[in-house]
Design a protein around this motif. Structure first.
Motif, mmCIF file in Angstrom:
data_model
loop_
_atom_site.group_PDB
_atom_site.id
_atom_site.type_symbol
_atom_site.label_atom_id
_atom_site.label_comp_id
_atom_site.label_asym_id
_atom_site.label_seq_id
_atom_site.Cartn_x
_atom_site.Cartn_y
_atom_site.Cartn_z
ATOM 1 N N ALA A 23 0.816 -1.211 0.000
ATOM 2 C CA ALA A 23 0.000 0.000 0.000
ATOM 3 C C ALA A 23 0.849 1.261 0.000
ATOM 4 O O ALA A 23 0.331 2.356 -0.199
ATOM 5 C CB ALA A 23 -0.931 0.003 1.213
ATOM 6 N N GLY A 24 2.150 1.121 0.229
ATOM 7 C CA GLY A 24 3.025 2.284 0.187
ATOM 8 C C GLY A 24 3.431 2.824 1.542
ATOM 9 O O GLY A 24 4.107 3.841 1.628
ATOM 10 N N PHE A 25 3.022 2.166 2.625
ATOM 11 C CA PHE A 25 3.410 2.623 3.956
ATOM 12 C C PHE A 25 4.842 2.189 4.235
ATOM 13 O O PHE A 25 5.235 1.077 3.948
ATOM 14 C CB PHE A 25 2.489 2.044 5.029
ATOM 15 N N ARG A 26 5.618 3.082 4.806
ATOM 16 C CA ARG A 26 7.001 2.794 5.155
ATOM 17 C C ARG A 26 7.276 3.338 6.549
ATOM 18 O O ARG A 26 6.548 4.174 7.065
ATOM 19 C CB ARG A 26 7.971 3.464 4.170
ATOM 20 N N TRP A 80 -3.748 7.185 2.940
ATOM 21 C CA TRP A 80 -2.759 6.364 2.249
ATOM 22 C C TRP A 80 -1.766 7.250 1.529
ATOM 23 O O TRP A 80 -2.098 8.360 1.101
ATOM 24 C CB TRP A 80 -3.454 5.453 1.252
ATOM 25 N N PRO A 81 -0.539 6.779 1.358
ATOM 26 C CA PRO A 81 0.439 7.546 0.576
ATOM 27 C C PRO A 81 -0.043 7.675 -0.872
ATOM 28 O O PRO A 81 -0.752 6.795 -1.372
ATOM 29 C CB PRO A 81 1.708 6.691 0.633
ATOM 30 N N PRO A 82 0.330 8.760 -1.533
ATOM 31 C CA PRO A 82 -0.115 8.921 -2.923
ATOM 32 C C PRO A 82 0.497 7.842 -3.818
ATOM 33 O O PRO A 82 1.635 7.423 -3.615
ATOM 34 C CB PRO A 82 0.387 10.304 -3.312
ATOM 35 N N ALA A 83 -0.287 7.429 -4.773
ATOM 36 C CA ALA A 83 0.187 6.424 -5.716
ATOM 37 C C ALA A 83 1.157 7.077 -6.689
ATOM 38 O O ALA A 83 0.950 8.195 -7.145
ATOM 39 C CB ALA A 83 -0.981 5.813 -6.476
ATOM 40 N N THR A 84 2.206 6.383 -6.994
ATOM 41 C CA THR A 84 3.169 6.914 -7.951
ATOM 42 C C THR A 84 2.653 6.657 -9.356
ATOM 43 O O THR A 84 2.157 5.587 -9.668
ATOM 44 C CB THR A 84 4.549 6.264 -7.786
ATOM 45 N N VAL A 85 2.756 7.670 -10.170
ATOM 46 C CA VAL A 85 2.301 7.557 -11.553
ATOM 47 C C VAL A 85 3.459 7.009 -12.372
ATOM 48 O O VAL A 85 4.552 7.579 -12.361
ATOM 49 C CB VAL A 85 1.866 8.931 -12.092
ATOM 50 N N PRO A 86 3.236 5.909 -13.057
ATOM 51 C CA PRO A 86 4.338 5.369 -13.861
ATOM 52 C C PRO A 86 4.681 6.306 -15.010
ATOM 53 O O PRO A 86 3.812 6.962 -15.582
ATOM 54 C CB PRO A 86 3.797 4.032 -14.372
ATOM 55 N N GLY A 87 5.951 6.366 -15.325
ATOM 56 C CA GLY A 87 6.408 7.232 -16.401
ATOM 57 C C GLY A 87 6.004 6.679 -17.747
ATOM 58 O O GLY A 87 5.425 5.603 -17.861
#
Length: 95
Positions: A23-26, A80-87
């Motif tokens: 989910a992006g949690f660190r 939740w952390p923002p989702a990274t947009v794939p390049g």
């Protein structure tokens, strides 16, 4: 037999860590995933002391349930952390 009672909470904690990382949690938020193990240990300690000395057992099970559900509550209500947009995908195929 003692180890079998801790097997479920340990497996649940490992799976919670995996879900939190996906989910992006660190960082320190991952310690919430240890809630089921902490709940099992506290339940074992508190029940053994209450059996010897007597006391209300319902509170112990409520504490254990709260600690076991803590990771789900964090996942449900924490931002939740923002989702990274794939390049952009660059194709390496030759046309």
């Amino acid at each position: 037999m003692l180890i079998l009672s801790f097997l479920g909470p340990v497996v649940a904690s490992v799976l919670y860590v995996i879900v939190f990382q996906k989910a992006g949690f660190r960082g320190p938020i991952l310690f919430v995933a240890a809630g089921p193990v902490v709940g099992a240990v506290l339940t074992r300690i508190l029940v053994s002391t209450m059996v010897m000395g007597g006391g209300p057992v319902a509170g112990v099970f409520l504490l254990s349930a709260a600690l076991s559900l803590a990771p789900l509550i964090v996942l449900a209500f924490m931002a939740w952390p923002p989702a990274t947009v794939p390049g952009p995908r660059i194709s390496t195929e030759k046309h």
